[in-house]
Design an enzyme around this catalytic site. Structure first.
Site, PDB file in Angstrom:
ATOM      1  N   ASP A  12      46.861 -28.643 -28.200  1.00 46.25           N
ATOM      2  CA  ASP A  12      46.714 -29.357 -29.473  1.00 46.25           C
ATOM      3  C   ASP A  12      46.553 -30.842 -29.162  1.00 46.25           C
ATOM      4  OD1 ASP A  12      46.838 -30.450 -31.990  1.00 46.25           O
ATOM      5  OD2 ASP A  12      48.700 -29.465 -32.573  1.00 46.25           O
ATOM      6  N   ASP A 108      40.460 -29.670 -32.901  1.00 48.82           N
ATOM      7  CA  ASP A 108      41.460 -30.297 -32.042  1.00 48.82           C
ATOM      8  C   ASP A 108      42.432 -29.314 -31.389  1.00 48.82           C
ATOM      9  OD1 ASP A 108      42.440 -29.707 -34.565  1.00 48.82           O
ATOM     10  OD2 ASP A 108      43.904 -31.338 -34.551  1.00 48.82           O
ATOM     11  N   GLU A 109      42.249 -28.022 -31.605  1.00 48.64           N
ATOM     12  CA  GLU A 109      43.160 -27.038 -31.036  1.00 48.64           C
ATOM     13  C   GLU A 109      42.378 -25.911 -30.387  1.00 48.64           C
ATOM     14  OE1 GLU A 109      46.406 -25.709 -33.572  1.00 48.64           O
ATOM     15  OE2 GLU A 109      45.996 -27.333 -34.982  1.00 48.64           O
TER      16      GLU A 109
END
Length: 423
Positions: A12, A108-109
């Site tokens: 993350d 973003d992950e």
């Protein structure tokens, strides 16, 4: 209990949008920075903030004026989604150095399954540390990484310590780390589900894990059973290779959609139709890029009082033609919305679902080939747009509302997380 045989990471990227801006503008490092919407376009909320802004009390989704009251020195920047997608792609390139089993969960992950490659890289702990160090050195960002034998606990681990941390969730500690956490910290437990669980005395993830399958099914239906599996660490869902740059129905996309809060309240059919067609253009173009067709067309509407509704209709045969998607969305809107001063329109969402692969044969009407003609025309327009930009060819109806004329709604579309259950 599932044996700890797999080795899965969840990475993350911390405060992603805001930290990307700081990486691009080093003079902002150490100062409170947030990415926010455009007040003039009525998107005036905080989308992301860095650690300095968070320490000052700034929260995601609060209005810009509320954030400035808490932090007068706050620097608010407009979002640049193309920049964020570039950083997202650069991060995935790093992940691919360790495994080809990379499943993004939003820009973003990502989950990484390193079960088969960890022994080649010196072990999963070395992989986690190297990824953290490389993201920092090569991109100027920090990440939090969770390591576990299943995707759910790995994601819990990446959320457990922030920023710039690595957390192991294994068979020796999950009862003290995961089970003692509030139910809301389990993936897919939202506010409504949390309320239902607390009403029957289920307050922690451990309470979910120790509840019977029958009681969870009775309380929440199939979702209750799934949450119990999640809480017990029995999720066996695989990490599915999936690249956001090549969305298609074969890789599990269930729907395509796009929505927009209009720059002004819409109280006449002309401006409403311009918005419908603008959104339909984006949705249909993305379907064609993903080689998908849809049999269900839907809209979501929010009026000036922030009330809203959703409507949908079924088609006799699947399509990805812009004109068909737009016409259906317009029909749904006209049937349910007065489009006058009595209830002005604030925002609209157009969505397609019930997808099929565009390569599949479609039963056409005997004397009607308009659908095929429209798709061929759209494909030709798509070729021009790929060469010269999305606004090189526009429908006349989209120019009726001049406040929308500078929008490239497909280019600036926000990429949302991929559903966990896509299969």
């Amino acid at each position: 209990m599932q044996q700890a045989s797999r080795q899965i990471l969840h990475v993350d990227q911390n405060c992603f949008y805001a930290n990307v801006e700081c990486a691009e503008h080093p003079e902002l490092r150490g100062r409170p920075v947030a990415v926010g919407g455009d007040v003039e376009k009525r998107h005036g909320i905080i989308l992301a903030k860095n650690q300095e802004a968070k320490a000052a009390g700034v929260k995601t989704a609060e209005t810009l004026w509320q954030a400035r009251l808490k932090c007068p020195e706050l620097i608010i920047l407009p979002p640049d989604y193309r920049l964020y997608m570039r950083y997202s792609a650069l991060a995935r390139r790093i992940y691919y150095d360790y495994t080809d089993l990379v499943e993004p969960f939003g820009p973003d992950e990502a989950w990484l399954d390193v079960t088969g490659s960890a022994h080649l890289q010196g072990g999963v702990d070395i992989i986690a540390r190297e990824i953290s160090e490389r993201i920092k050195a090569e991109l100027g960002l920090t990440v939090s990484i969770g390591v576990s034998w299943n995707k759910i606990f790995a994601k819990f681990g990446s959320d457990y310590k922030k920023p710039d941390a690595i957390t192991w969730i294994d068979t020796s500690n999950y009862r003290t780390i995961v089970w003692e956490a509030p139910v809301r910290e389990l993936l897919y437990v939202g506010a409504a589900t949390e309320t239902k669980l607390r009403l029957v005395g289920i307050n922690t993830i451990g309470d979910i894990a120790q509840a019977s399958a029958e009681s969870m099914r009775g309380l929440l239906g199939k979702v209750g059973e799934i949450l119990r599996i999640f809480a017990r660490g029995e999720d066996t869902t695989s990490v599915k290779p999936y690249d956001l740059a090549s969305e298609n129905v074969e890789r599990g996309i269930k729907s395509y959609g796009n929505g927009l809060t209009a720059p002004h309240d819409i109280s006449n059919p002309r401006d409403a139709k311009a918005l419908v067609y603008l959104l339909a253009e984006s949705v249909a173009q993305r379907m064609r890029e993903g080689r998908a067709r849809a049999c269900t067309i839907g809209i979501g509407v929010r009026d000036a009082s922030l009330g809203g509704y959703v409507r949908q209709m079924q088609l006799a045969s699947p399509t990805n033609a812009t004109a068909v998607v737009a016409a259906c969305a317009w029909k749904l809107l006209r049937a349910n919305e007065p489009l006058d001063e009595t209830r002005p329109l604030r925002s609209l969402h157009v969505r397609t679902s019930s997808l099929s692969f565009a390569g599949d044969p479609v039963q056409m009407a005997l004397f009607d080939d308009e659908g095929a003609k429209m798709e061929s025309l759209d494909n030709a327009v798509d070729d021009l747009r790929r060469r010269f930009g999305n606004r090189c060819i526009l429908r006349g109806v989209e120019l009726c509302d001049t406040s929308l004329n500078d929008l490239d709604i497909k280019r600036d579309n926000v990429v949302h997380p991929v559903g966990f259950f896509h299969v």
